[in-house]
Design a protein around this motif. Sequence first.
Motif, PDB file in Angstrom:
ATOM      1  N   GLU A   1     -74.359  57.353  83.408  1.00  0.00           N
ATOM      2  CA  GLU A   1     -74.885  56.243  82.889  1.00  0.00           C
ATOM      3  C   GLU A   1     -73.486  55.310  82.728  1.00  0.00           C
ATOM      4  OE1 GLU A   1     -76.466  52.852  80.138  1.00  0.00           O
ATOM      5  OE2 GLU A   1     -78.267  54.969  80.241  1.00  0.00           O
ATOM      6  N   PHE A   2     -72.972  56.092  82.387  1.00  0.00           N
ATOM      7  CA  PHE A   2     -71.297  55.581  82.212  1.00  0.00           C
ATOM      8  C   PHE A   2     -70.752  55.850  82.317  1.00  0.00           C
ATOM      9  CE2 PHE A   2     -67.310  55.903  80.688  1.00  0.00           C
ATOM     10  CZ  PHE A   2     -66.286  55.269  80.499  1.00  0.00           C
ATOM     11  N   ALA A   3     -70.785  56.799  84.180  1.00  0.00           N
ATOM     12  CA  ALA A   3     -70.047  56.785  85.298  1.00  0.00           C
ATOM     13  C   ALA A   3     -70.230  55.855  85.947  1.00  0.00           C
ATOM     14  CB  ALA A   3     -70.550  58.155  85.803  1.00  0.00           C
ATOM     15  N   ARG A   4     -71.152  55.238  86.113  1.00  0.00           N
ATOM     16  CA  ARG A   4     -72.301  54.379  86.768  1.00  0.00           C
ATOM     17  C   ARG A   4     -71.296  52.892  86.850  1.00  0.00           C
ATOM     18  NH1 ARG A   4     -77.197  58.649  87.798  1.00  0.00           N
ATOM     19  NH2 ARG A   4     -75.906  59.385  89.312  1.00  0.00           N
ATOM     20  N   GLY A   5     -71.485  52.945  85.533  1.00  0.00           N
ATOM     21  CA  GLY A   5     -70.790  51.231  84.882  1.00  0.00           C
ATOM     22  C   GLY A   5     -71.330  50.489  83.962  1.00  0.00           C
ATOM     23  N   GLY A   6     -71.878  51.613  83.049  1.00  0.00           N
ATOM     24  CA  GLY A   6     -72.419  51.153  81.568  1.00  0.00           C
ATOM     25  C   GLY A   6     -71.706  51.461  81.185  1.00  0.00           C
ATOM     26  N   GLU A   7     -71.432  51.625  79.580  1.00  0.00           N
ATOM     27  CA  GLU A   7     -71.142  51.173  78.093  1.00  0.00           C
ATOM     28  C   GLU A   7     -70.167  52.281  77.632  1.00  0.00           C
ATOM     29  OE1 GLU A   7     -69.286  48.291  77.691  1.00  0.00           O
ATOM     30  OE2 GLU A   7     -69.967  47.279  79.855  1.00  0.00           O
TER      31      GLU A   7
END
Length: 182
Positions: A52-58
Amino acid sequence: MAEDASEIVLSKQDLREVAAFAAACAETVLGIFEADQPNDSRPREAVGAAWEFARGGERGKALRDTASAALKAAKGAETAAAREAAWAAMSAAGAAYLHPLAKSTQVKHILGAGAYAARAAELVAGDDRAVGAQSLERTVRRAAPAVVDVLRRFPAAPDGGGRVGELIRVLDAGLRSLPLGV
């Protein structure tokens, strides 16, 4: 010899690339943990948070909490291979917290998930080091040029750390030996 602890420039995109690499590494061994602990989703959730982070999450509480939960899941594992797989997941969620300090110890944030995954694979195969070497070869091929670029900003991996430390150093050397831009 004292390490230079000067700051390294890391963008949020650099951190996302490292997290994606770590998540891809850890994902390869989630089945080892799940075979041992089929009702425990904490390592899978940690890898999911890294993606999720890698794909733009916080980069926030979810990553920290899932990394901590995967660490706790490792403690409940029945086998050493399952523990290593959970540690790979914990490392994936923690990869987003690579510190911008020119210290060799930071290399574990980049390569820890790959090394723990290789160790888990070795243990499942009866502690067969050839299996670990094959896992590391696949991990080197998996690394995007951006991950190699980030790695090269840091000093080489430090000594110590037992078998996982050894796997980190082998992976570190393999990635640093790649031609620039590859």
